[in-house]
Every structure is written in structure tokens, then in C-alpha cells.
Design an enzyme around this catalytic site. Structure first.
Site, PDB file in Angstrom:
ATOM      1  N   LYS A 167      39.937  51.861  47.410  1.00  0.00           N
ATOM      2  CA  LYS A 167      40.352  50.442  47.359  1.00  0.00           C
ATOM      3  C   LYS A 167      41.072  50.177  46.044  1.00  0.00           C
ATOM      4  O   LYS A 167      40.457  50.063  45.002  1.00  0.00           O
ATOM      5  CB  LYS A 167      39.140  49.521  47.499  1.00  0.00           C
ATOM      6  CG  LYS A 167      39.525  48.243  48.163  1.00  0.00           C
ATOM      7  CD  LYS A 167      39.495  46.931  47.484  1.00  0.00           C
ATOM      8  CE  LYS A 167      39.232  46.529  46.137  1.00  0.00           C
ATOM      9  NZ  LYS A 167      40.412  45.862  45.510  1.00  0.00           N
TER      10      LYS A 167
ATOM     11  N   GLY B 143      35.981  49.207  36.390  1.00  0.00           N
ATOM     12  CA  GLY B 143      36.343  47.800  36.314  1.00  0.00           C
ATOM     13  C   GLY B 143      35.448  47.081  35.325  1.00  0.00           C
ATOM     14  O   GLY B 143      34.917  47.701  34.382  1.00  0.00           O
ATOM     15  N   SER B 144      35.260  45.809  35.554  1.00  0.00           N
ATOM     16  CA  SER B 144      34.509  44.989  34.599  1.00  0.00           C
ATOM     17  C   SER B 144      33.011  45.288  34.644  1.00  0.00           C
ATOM     18  O   SER B 144      32.475  45.687  35.683  1.00  0.00           O
ATOM     19  CB  SER B 144      34.744  43.513  34.897  1.00  0.00           C
ATOM     20  OG  SER B 144      34.264  43.218  36.197  1.00  0.00           O
ATOM     21  N   THR B 145      32.350  45.055  33.521  1.00  0.00           N
ATOM     22  CA  THR B 145      30.901  45.252  33.461  1.00  0.00           C
ATOM     23  C   THR B 145      30.193  44.301  34.428  1.00  0.00           C
ATOM     24  O   THR B 145      29.210  44.672  35.081  1.00  0.00           O
ATOM     25  CB  THR B 145      30.419  45.047  32.010  1.00  0.00           C
ATOM     26  OG1 THR B 145      30.932  46.146  31.237  1.00  0.00           O
ATOM     27  CG2 THR B 145      28.909  45.041  31.901  1.00  0.00           C
ATOM     28  N   GLU B 146      30.735  43.093  34.558  1.00  0.00           N
ATOM     29  CA  GLU B 146      30.130  42.106  35.462  1.00  0.00           C
ATOM     30  C   GLU B 146      30.092  42.630  36.904  1.00  0.00           C
ATOM     31  O   GLU B 146      29.046  42.606  37.564  1.00  0.00           O
ATOM     32  CB  GLU B 146      31.003  40.846  35.364  1.00  0.00           C
ATOM     33  CG  GLU B 146      30.480  39.635  36.047  1.00  0.00           C
ATOM     34  CD  GLU B 146      31.583  38.576  36.116  1.00  0.00           C
ATOM     35  OE1 GLU B 146      32.626  38.711  35.457  1.00  0.00           O
ATOM     36  OE2 GLU B 146      31.362  37.605  36.868  1.00  0.00           O
TER      37      GLU B 146
ATOM     38  N   GLY C 290      30.473  45.733  37.813  1.00  0.00           N
ATOM     39  CA  GLY C 290      29.669  46.966  37.788  1.00  0.00           C
ATOM     40  C   GLY C 290      28.192  46.669  37.993  1.00  0.00           C
ATOM     41  O   GLY C 290      27.501  47.364  38.739  1.00  0.00           O
TER      42      GLY C 290
ATOM     43  N   GLU D 257      32.420  53.110  35.429  1.00  0.00           N
ATOM     44  CA  GLU D 257      33.154  53.147  34.157  1.00  0.00           C
ATOM     45  C   GLU D 257      33.579  51.713  33.879  1.00  0.00           C
ATOM     46  O   GLU D 257      34.410  51.155  34.590  1.00  0.00           O
ATOM     47  CB  GLU D 257      34.346  54.106  34.295  1.00  0.00           C
ATOM     48  CG  GLU D 257      34.840  54.621  32.956  1.00  0.00           C
ATOM     49  CD  GLU D 257      35.973  53.795  32.423  1.00  0.00           C
ATOM     50  OE1 GLU D 257      35.696  52.806  31.712  1.00  0.00           O
ATOM     51  OE2 GLU D 257      37.129  54.123  32.718  1.00  0.00           O
TER      52      GLU D 257
ATOM     53  N   CYS E 297      40.204  49.757  28.710  1.00  0.00           N
ATOM     54  CA  CYS E 297      38.768  49.534  28.531  1.00  0.00           C
ATOM     55  C   CYS E 297      38.273  50.063  27.185  1.00  0.00           C
ATOM     56  O   CYS E 297      37.309  49.555  26.638  1.00  0.00           O
ATOM     57  CB  CYS E 297      37.997  50.142  29.687  1.00  0.00           C
ATOM     58  SG  CYS E 297      38.515  51.810  30.057  1.00  0.00           S
TER      59      CYS E 297
ATOM     60  N   GLU F 243      34.841  41.079  25.849  1.00  0.00           N
ATOM     61  CA  GLU F 243      36.053  41.838  26.153  1.00  0.00           C
ATOM     62  C   GLU F 243      37.190  40.887  26.527  1.00  0.00           C
ATOM     63  O   GLU F 243      37.079  40.124  27.483  1.00  0.00           O
ATOM     64  CB  GLU F 243      35.778  42.817  27.301  1.00  0.00           C
ATOM     65  CG  GLU F 243      36.902  43.799  27.485  1.00  0.00           C
ATOM     66  CD  GLU F 243      36.573  44.888  28.492  1.00  0.00           C
ATOM     67  OE1 GLU F 243      35.924  44.594  29.506  1.00  0.00           O
ATOM     68  OE2 GLU F 243      36.976  46.048  28.258  1.00  0.00           O
TER      69      GLU F 243
HETATM   70  P1  ADP Z   1      39.135  42.606  36.502  1.00  0.00           P
HETATM   71  O1  ADP Z   1      38.224  41.459  36.193  1.00  0.00           O
HETATM   72  O2  ADP Z   1      39.691  43.249  35.300  1.00  0.00           O
HETATM   73  O3  ADP Z   1      40.157  42.317  37.567  1.00  0.00           O
HETATM   74  P2  ADP Z   1      37.261  43.726  38.319  1.00  0.00           P
HETATM   75  O4  ADP Z   1      36.019  44.412  37.919  1.00  0.00           O
HETATM   76  O5  ADP Z   1      37.137  42.349  38.889  1.00  0.00           O
HETATM   77  O6  ADP Z   1      38.210  43.750  37.067  1.00  0.00           O
HETATM   78  O7  ADP Z   1      38.074  44.586  39.364  1.00  0.00           O
HETATM   79  C1  ADP Z   1      38.122  46.002  39.404  1.00  0.00           C
HETATM   80  C2  ADP Z   1      38.153  46.434  40.858  1.00  0.00           C
HETATM   81  O8  ADP Z   1      36.935  46.007  41.482  1.00  0.00           O
HETATM   82  C3  ADP Z   1      39.273  45.832  41.693  1.00  0.00           C
HETATM   83  O9  ADP Z   1      39.707  46.789  42.654  1.00  0.00           O
HETATM   84  C4  ADP Z   1      38.589  44.676  42.378  1.00  0.00           C
HETATM   85  O10 ADP Z   1      39.197  44.281  43.601  1.00  0.00           O
HETATM   86  C5  ADP Z   1      37.209  45.258  42.644  1.00  0.00           C
HETATM   87  N1  ADP Z   1      36.133  44.263  42.807  1.00  0.00           N
HETATM   88  C6  ADP Z   1      36.047  43.023  42.266  1.00  0.00           C
HETATM   89  N2  ADP Z   1      34.920  42.402  42.678  1.00  0.00           N
HETATM   90  C7  ADP Z   1      34.261  43.264  43.504  1.00  0.00           C
HETATM   91  C8  ADP Z   1      33.033  43.223  44.225  1.00  0.00           C
HETATM   92  N3  ADP Z   1      32.255  42.150  44.216  1.00  0.00           N
HETATM   93  N4  ADP Z   1      32.674  44.308  44.948  1.00  0.00           N
HETATM   94  C9  ADP Z   1      33.452  45.416  44.959  1.00  0.00           C
HETATM   95  N5  ADP Z   1      34.616  45.506  44.309  1.00  0.00           N
HETATM   96  C10 ADP Z   1      35.034  44.460  43.577  1.00  0.00           C
END
Ligand code: ADP
Length: 498
Positions: free
Chosen positions: A191, A244-247, A249, A266, A300, A401
Site C-alpha cells: 500500500k 510512517g508516523s509513530t502515531e 505505528g 520504522e 525520519c 517531529e
Molecule cells: P504521515 O503522517 O507522514 O502521512 P502516516 O503514518 O500517516 O504518515 O502514513 C504512512 C503510511 O501509513 C501511508 O501509506 C498511510 O496511508 C498509511 N496509514 C495511515 N493511517 C493508517 C492506518 N490507520 N492504518 C494503516 N495504514 C495507515
């Protein structure tokens, strides 16, 4: 600024199609719902391309295809030598199409064409080539045991992997995920980030051209909570790999607890870059600039907390600000550009909010500190390279961040103060140390709690060197031989001998 070069005709065709389809079971298809979404050119704020929008139904189809491809084994049971050839061919095809991929990446993400062409694309090819080398070298063990048994291990693929990647290095993150997963014999549902799906889709075409069997790689573009969420929840997915983001994650960590599927994460960072007064100052200035402004700071491991020894803090900050002020900012396709736009309006708002927060906390922007609305840039998402001084390590701009071209310069007294402040963060992804004293470099490298430590350099990567986080920067190590542990599992076989 110089005129941007003409776009490669293949890029024009790619973005002009009525909409880009998703890859499921070897076929390029519309989404089950028929929905599409737009990806935006961040240099202009205008629509770039239309893309099929995947959700739970598409993920269901993709997982079924990946499951069948795994269980029936066209990939996991293919001879290692044939798998090697496909991964090597993929690396070659990425290189043969480098200009097209680089332009597509720059249009979709905003990054400068020099970075796309000289960093992202060759590193993606190099990652596939590196993991091609592991396909036939991933051994099990023969275990000394009681002579009435023959005891050995098999290193087997994990199964169907759901891989969710971010928008900051779209093709390279796809390569970091796909290279080891495919080398180990897994099948994948990928994805890409909704902001930057284009190069992952083009990579899907190249993998097909290289001979990857149907269903082994499925690509479902779409939004995080819908497409990403469905992948995370799906019971037939054996492993989730997320960057992606820690949140998010943490959300994935919670969501997968119920199924115990394997997870590697990561996540974010707030990395300390520590400059001692005995460093090569010019090299440290250049390293600090590159450490935080590379890819517009959307990295990151960016060195966003720049600790400078007190006795040269003011002078160092001034030189840094002068350089930051002079960095050419413009459209990514312009070869003169060093700093491009941020990836999205959302990122622009987030970063400019942090600029306001920093000022309200009492920090002083001695370079940048605002959006760049110069002629030709006003519609894009440009933020000037920003240097804050007057920052304390406990301020929000030093702890949260920002993910933009913003550095906080913070003074420190001595080595133990640098380590104390450097470690004072929830994150632990990376760190830098600048000194000519080799003993000090070793001491600090050991004392900082982070997954990567750079001495007299910053942002150096190699496919063979592991990368990943301590603390809330995640767990699991990508790249190098360590990635094999993420994508394989060990089976112990006991054979009774008679
Ligand atoms: P940013 O805030 O920098 O966009 P995200 O962590 O939101 O980083 O996004 C990183 C990836 O995770 C993207 O492919 C995004 O679509 C996906 N993503 C965001 N929210 C969710 C979720 N709840 N479950 C699975 N994947 C997600």
C-alpha cells in the site's frame, strides 16, 4: 532559475491516463467501488494524476491473490536461481528507466530531480540487486544432536506480507520493503502512500516485465484508515511491515495484538546531531545542512536537534543561517533546485504551525521561519529553510517531529551534557557526532540510544547496513542481513535415524 527540462514522453503518458489502475493477481484493474483519487503536484498545488482508490474490498481481492500465490508456490517454490534472475532484472529495469522514474518521483513528491536521479532511483535499484544476492545464501543450520537423530533448520518465508509505506522516499521505501520480502520467497500486498502512489505503480509494471509471477506482488493504492487499515486487520496476512508516523505505528501495534501477526515498525525521530568545538567546522556545517534540509527535512532520521558546543554556538549558528538563506529553492524539476516544496498542503500547514509554535515558545528564526511565496512558488507548498536559535531541548519544536526544513540549534556545555540532552527524547532513530577526537567519538557513539550513529557524516545509507529504531522510533531492522529475520521464520526438523 533555469528552465525545467522537458518531461520524458513516458512520464507524460503515465500521468495523463484517465486513471492509473491497481495491480491485483497480475492484472491492472479499477477499484471495486470504481472510486479514484487525485495525486497533487506539490510544486504547483495542481492535480497531477488520477489513481484507483482501493479499500477493504480491493484489499480482500489482493490478499486472496497473494495467499494463493504463496500457498500454490509459483514464487516460494521457484528455484532460487530463477528468483535471483528476476530480482536482478528488476534492478536493471529500474536503471534503464531511471530518468522516467526520477521525473515521476519529483512530480509526485516535489523533491529535487538531482536527489531523485542520484539518490532515490539508484538506491532502489541497488536494494533489489543486494537482496538478489541473498536469495541463494539464506542458509539453515545443521545442529549437533544426539547421534540417533538428524537435526536441522529450514529458513522459510513468513507468507503474505502487508507492506505500508510513506511518501518521503516513495520508490526507495518500496524497494526496502519488496527487496527482502521477495528475496525470501514471500508474497506481498503493497500500500503506497496516498500522496505519492505513482512510482510504486510503475515499479509494479517493471517487476512484471522482469518476470514476477501473477499474484506475488499486488499493489493497492488508497488511504491509510481504509486500504491500510483493511490490510492491517486482515486475518490472512501473516506480517505487516510499516514505515510512517509513530502515531500510526502505535495504532498498528494495538490493532495487530489481537492476531499476533508479525510486525516491524520504522517510525519517527527527533535525532540529535552533536557538534563539538574540536570538529572540522566547515564539514560539520555542511553535514548539519544536509542532515536537516535533505528532502526538505521530510526524513525520519533528519538531524533536527543540532547541539553545538557552547563556546562556538553563536558563530556556528550564524554560518549555518547564512548557508540556509542561500539554498536555492524552487520546483523540483529545475536542476538548480536544492530545496523543493513539501509534499502536501497538510504538511505545509503542519510545518507552518510549528514555525508559529517555535516563535511563541521564544525561539528566534535566524533564517527562514516562513512560507516561501516568491514569484512562481506561491501556489506550491514551499517553506524556507529555517534555523531556530534560542531553543531549549524541552520546547515543543525540539521534542515533536516537524518533518520539514526546520532545525533547532541548542547549546551544550560538555560531553556529558551533550549525551544527556541528546538522549532526552522519546525517539531513538539516529544521531550524528562531529569531533576530531576518536575516543570522544567512540564514547558518544555508545552513549546515544539510537539505531544509527554517524560520526563526521550524516544521512549515509547502504543496502547492506541495518536501519531501524530504538525507543519509540520502532522495532525491527531493515536492510542488510537483518531484514532476512523479518521476512523468514525458522523451522526445526528432527529426523529419527535407525
Ligand atoms: P504521515 O503522517 O507522514 O502521512 P502516516 O503514518 O500517516 O504518515 O502514513 C504512512 C503510511 O501509513 C501511508 O501509506 C498511510 O496511508 C498509511 N496509514 C495511515 N493511517 C493508517 C492506518 N490507520 N492504518 C494503516 N495504514 C495507515
Amino acid at each position: 532559475m533555469a528552465a525545467a527540462p522537458a518531461l520524458n514522453p513516458a512520464v507524460q503518458d503515465f500521468v495523463r491516463a484517465p486513471f492509473r489502475k491497481m495491480l491485483i493477481d497480475g492484472k491492472w484493474v479499477a477499484s471495486a467501488s470504481g472510486k479514484t483519487f487525485e495525486t497533487v503536484n506539490p510544486a504547483t498545488g495542481g492535480a497531477l494524476a488520477s489513481v484507483a482508490e482501493g479499500d477493504a474490498e480491493d484489499v480482500e481481492r489482493a490478499v486472496r491473490a497473494a495467499r494463493r500465490a504463496f500457498d500454490d508456490g509459483p514464487w516460494s517454490r521457484m528455484s532460487p536461481g530463477d528468483r535471483v534472475k528476476i530480482l536482478l532484472r528488476t534492478a536493471d529495469l529500474i536503471e534503464q528507466n531511471a530518468l522516467e522514474l526520477a521525473q515521476l518521483e519529483t512530480l509526485d513528491n516535489g523533491k529535487s530531480i538531482n536527489e531523485s536521479l542520484n539518490v532515490d532511483i539508484p538506491s532502489a535499484a541497488g536494494t533489489f540487486r543486494y537482496y538478489a544476492g541473498w536469495v541463494d545464501k539464506s542458509y539453515g543450520q545443521t545442529i549437533p544432536s544426539d547421534p540417533s537423530f538428524f537435526n536441522f533448520t529450514l529458513r522459510e518465508p513468513v507468507g503474505v506480507c502487508g507492506q505500508i509505506i510513506p511518501w518521503n522516499f516513495p520508490l526507495l521505501m518500496a524497494a526496502w520493503k519488496l527487496g527482502p520480502a521477495l528475496a525470501c520467497g514471500n508474497t506481498v500486498v503493497l500500500k503506497p502512500a496516498e500522496q505519492t502512489p505513482l512510482t510504486a505503480l510503475r515499479l509494479g509494471e517493471l517487476l512484471q516485465e522482469a518476470g514476477l509471477p501473477d499474484g506475488v506482488l499486488n499493489i493497492v493504492p488508497g488511504y491509510g484508515p481504509t486500504a491500510g487499515g483493511a490490510l492491517v486487520k486482515h486475518p490472512a496476512v501473516d506480517k505487516i511491515a510499516f514505515t510512517g508516523s509513530t502515531e500510526v505505528g502505535k495504532e498498528i501495534h494495538r490493532e495487530t495484538a489481537g492476531t499476533l501477526k508479525r510486525v516491524s515498525l520504522e517510525l519517527g525521530g527527533k535525532s540529535p546531531n552533536i557538534v563539538f568545538a574540536d570538529a572540522d567546522v566547515e564539514a560539520a556545517v555542511q553535514g548539519a545542512l544536509m542532515g536537516v534540509f535533505f528532502n526538505q527535512g521530510q526524513v525520519c532520521c533528519a538531524g533536527t536537534r543540532l547541539f553545538v558546543e557552547q563556546k562556538m554556538h553563536d558563530e556556528f549558528a550564524d554560518v549555518l543561517a547564512k548557508h540556509a538563506h542561500e539554498m536555492p529553492q524552487g520546483h523540483g524539476l529545475d536542476p538548480a533546485t536544492k530545496v523543493g516544496p513539501l509534499v502536501s498542503k497538510e504538511q505545509l500547514d503542519r510545518v507552518t504551525d510549528y514555525l508559529a509554535i517555535g516563535k511563541s515558545e521564544g525561539a528566534k528564526a535566524i533564517a527562514g521561519g516562513e512560507r516561501n511565496t516568491a514569484a512562481g512558488l506561491a501556489d506550491g507548498y514551499f517553506v524556507k529553510p529555517t534555523v531556530f536559535t534560542g531553543v531549549r531541548n524541552d520546547m515543543r519544536i525540539a521534542q515533536e517531529e516537524i518533518f520539514g526544513p526546520v532545525v533547532s540549534v541548542i547549546p551544550f556545555k560538555d560531553e556529558s551534557d551533550a549525551v544527556l540532552q541528546g538522549n532526552n527524547t522519546f525517539y531513538g532513530l539516529a544521531a550524528g557526532v562531529w569531533t576530531k577526537d576518536v575516543n570522544k567519538a567512540h564514547r558518544v557513539a555508545r552513549a546515544i540510544r539510537a539505531g544509527t550513529l554517524w560520526v563526521n557524516c550524516y544521512n549515509v545509507f547502504g543496502a547492506s547496513a541495518p536501519f531501524g529504531g530504538y525507543k519509540q522510533s520502532g522495532y525491527g531492522r531493515e536492510l542488510g542481513s537483518y531484514s532476512l529475520d523479518l521476512y523468514t521464520q525458522i523451522k526445526t526438523v528432527w529426523m529419527k535415524l535407525s
